[in-house]
Write a protein that holds these residues in place. Structure first.
Motif, PDB file in Angstrom:
ATOM      1  N   TYR A  36      46.067  40.300  41.389  1.00 58.73           N
ATOM      2  CA  TYR A  36      45.784  41.665  40.982  1.00 58.73           C
ATOM      3  C   TYR A  36      47.114  42.430  40.926  1.00 58.73           C
ATOM      4  O   TYR A  36      48.008  42.207  41.732  1.00 58.73           O
ATOM      5  N   GLN A  38      48.691  46.329  41.044  1.00 60.80           N
ATOM      6  CA  GLN A  38      48.343  47.682  41.478  1.00 60.80           C
ATOM      7  C   GLN A  38      49.542  48.594  41.263  1.00 60.80           C
ATOM      8  O   GLN A  38      50.554  48.483  41.955  1.00 60.80           O
ATOM      9  N   ARG A  41      49.543  54.564  43.381  1.00 62.42           N
ATOM     10  CA  ARG A  41      48.439  55.531  43.443  1.00 62.42           C
ATOM     11  C   ARG A  41      47.300  55.200  42.466  1.00 62.42           C
ATOM     12  O   ARG A  41      46.607  56.088  41.970  1.00 62.42           O
ATOM     13  N   LYS A  42      47.135  53.922  42.186  1.00 65.55           N
ATOM     14  CA  LYS A  42      46.041  53.451  41.353  1.00 65.55           C
ATOM     15  C   LYS A  42      45.294  52.348  42.083  1.00 65.55           C
ATOM     16  O   LYS A  42      45.774  51.812  43.089  1.00 65.55           O
ATOM     17  N   GLY A  43      44.127  51.992  41.559  1.00 69.19           N
ATOM     18  CA  GLY A  43      43.392  50.870  42.118  1.00 69.19           C
ATOM     19  C   GLY A  43      43.900  49.556  41.551  1.00 69.19           C
ATOM     20  O   GLY A  43      44.502  49.518  40.474  1.00 69.19           O
ATOM     21  N   PRO A  44      43.693  48.446  42.255  1.00 69.03           N
ATOM     22  CA  PRO A  44      44.106  47.137  41.736  1.00 69.03           C
ATOM     23  C   PRO A  44      43.319  46.776  40.468  1.00 69.03           C
ATOM     24  O   PRO A  44      42.166  47.171  40.317  1.00 69.03           O
ATOM     25  N   LEU A  46      42.632  43.210  37.858  1.00 62.72           N
ATOM     26  CA  LEU A  46      42.817  41.769  37.757  1.00 62.72           C
ATOM     27  C   LEU A  46      43.847  41.431  36.686  1.00 62.72           C
ATOM     28  O   LEU A  46      43.765  41.896  35.554  1.00 62.72           O
ATOM     29  N   TYR A  49      43.563  34.764  36.753  1.00 67.54           N
ATOM     30  CA  TYR A  49      42.499  34.094  37.506  1.00 67.54           C
ATOM     31  C   TYR A  49      42.601  32.597  37.249  1.00 67.54           C
ATOM     32  O   TYR A  49      42.697  32.164  36.106  1.00 67.54           O
ATOM     33  N   LEU A  88      48.975  41.728  44.333  1.00 71.03           N
ATOM     34  CA  LEU A  88      48.161  41.204  45.418  1.00 71.03           C
ATOM     35  C   LEU A  88      47.553  39.868  45.007  1.00 71.03           C
ATOM     36  O   LEU A  88      46.934  39.779  43.934  1.00 71.03           O
ATOM     37  N   LYS A  99      33.166  35.721  49.516  1.00 71.43           N
ATOM     38  CA  LYS A  99      34.147  36.232  50.464  1.00 71.43           C
ATOM     39  C   LYS A  99      35.494  36.196  49.787  1.00 71.43           C
ATOM     40  O   LYS A  99      36.113  35.127  49.703  1.00 71.43           O
ATOM     41  N   THR A 100      35.922  37.290  49.256  1.00 73.67           N
ATOM     42  CA  THR A 100      37.245  37.370  48.648  1.00 73.67           C
ATOM     43  C   THR A 100      38.211  37.932  49.667  1.00 73.67           C
ATOM     44  O   THR A 100      37.955  38.982  50.261  1.00 73.67           O
ATOM     45  N   PHE A 102      42.102  39.195  50.331  1.00 71.17           N
ATOM     46  CA  PHE A 102      43.293  39.688  49.638  1.00 71.17           C
ATOM     47  C   PHE A 102      44.527  39.523  50.518  1.00 71.17           C
ATOM     48  O   PHE A 102      44.466  39.703  51.736  1.00 71.17           O
ATOM     49  N   GLY A 103      45.639  39.214  49.871  1.00 72.87           N
ATOM     50  CA  GLY A 103      46.923  39.274  50.552  1.00 72.87           C
ATOM     51  C   GLY A 103      47.364  40.715  50.705  1.00 72.87           C
ATOM     52  O   GLY A 103      46.764  41.625  50.142  1.00 72.87           O
ATOM     53  N   ALA A 104      48.427  40.926  51.477  1.00 66.61           N
ATOM     54  CA  ALA A 104      48.906  42.277  51.754  1.00 66.61           C
ATOM     55  C   ALA A 104      49.580  42.908  50.549  1.00 66.61           C
ATOM     56  O   ALA A 104      49.738  44.128  50.497  1.00 66.61           O
TER      57      ALA A 104
END
Lengths: 112, 117
Positions: A36, A38, A41-44, A46, A49, A88, A99-100, A102-104
């Motif tokens: 992903y 990001q 100040r925005k959402g992640p 995709l 994949y 990410l 169960k996804t 996410f990395g930091a």
């Protein structure tokens, strides 16, 4: 130990450089691997994949999965200032329910 | 097509106060999620919903409650805010996975920045 490890950076490169972003993981049940992007100040959103091991290419981006080493990578060729963002990694497996994890995230700066 | 929207964008609370974060999606997605994002921790799942009227706990549910009364809305409540809940909260939605298939792409909202003093 976290299930997914990702170096937070920041990573600073000059425009045109090849960028390599990486994650390691510990859960061998993961089968689906995602990247992903990001912006500040925005959402992640995709970006890439992949399923199981191997490479996948999309324009300047290549995602690589090595399940034997539990290691995934995202390569960015001819990096541009517009690629400056946090990347990410994320992964999931069909282990009786979704169960996804996410990395930091790694902060990338591409300097013009 | 607005996608996923979140309100408010930013909020400051005092310890002990309550508030509700609203998430709305117009993509007719069955699944909705609430995450929190903290430096060095990545996105952590708080609660999720696989359909109208159903909710389930995620990785870090303590101190939060949720409701999914309408398919397009997913509310996250903090009954008594604590400084440890200072974070950026993201809502996401997705289609359910096809039988035997992978999880579908999650679409994220722009986030709500919450500061608890």
């Amino acid at each position: 130990q976290k299930e997914v490890e990702q170096d937070p950076g920041p990573l600073s490169v000059p425009e045109g450089a090849i960028v390599s972003l990486n994650c390691t993981y510990s859960n061998s049940a993961f089968q689906y691997f995602m990247w992903y992007r990001q912006y500040s100040r925005k959402g992640p959103e995709l970006l890439m994949y992949t399923y199981s091991s191997g490479n996948k290419e999309d324009g300047r981006f290549t995602a690589q999965v090595d399940k034997s080493s539990k290691y995934i990578s995202l390569f960015i060729r001819d990096s541009q200032p517009s690629d400056s963002a946090t990347y990410l990694c994320a992964m999931s497996g069909r282990t009786g329910g979704f169960k996804t994890i996410f990395g930091a995230g790694t902060r990338l700066f591409v300097k013009a | 097509n607005a996608g996923v929207t979140q309100t408010p964008k930013f909020r400051v609370l005092k310890t002990g106060q309550s508030m509700t974060l609203l998430c709305a999606q117009d993509m007719n997605h069955e699944y909705m999620y609430w995450y929190r994002q903290d430096p060095g921790m990545g996105l952590r799942l708080i609660h999720y919903s696989v359909g109208e009227g159903t909710t389930a706990k995620g990785e870090v549910p303590d101190g939060y409650n949720v409701s999914r009364l309408k398919k397009q809305n997913f509310l996250l409540g903090l009954e008594s805010a604590a400084p440890s809940q200072t974070s950026v909260y993201f809502c996401a939605s997705s289609y359910p996975p096809l039988p035997g298939g992978p999880e579908e792409t999650q679409y994220f909202g722009p986030g709500t920045r919450l500061l608890v003093l």
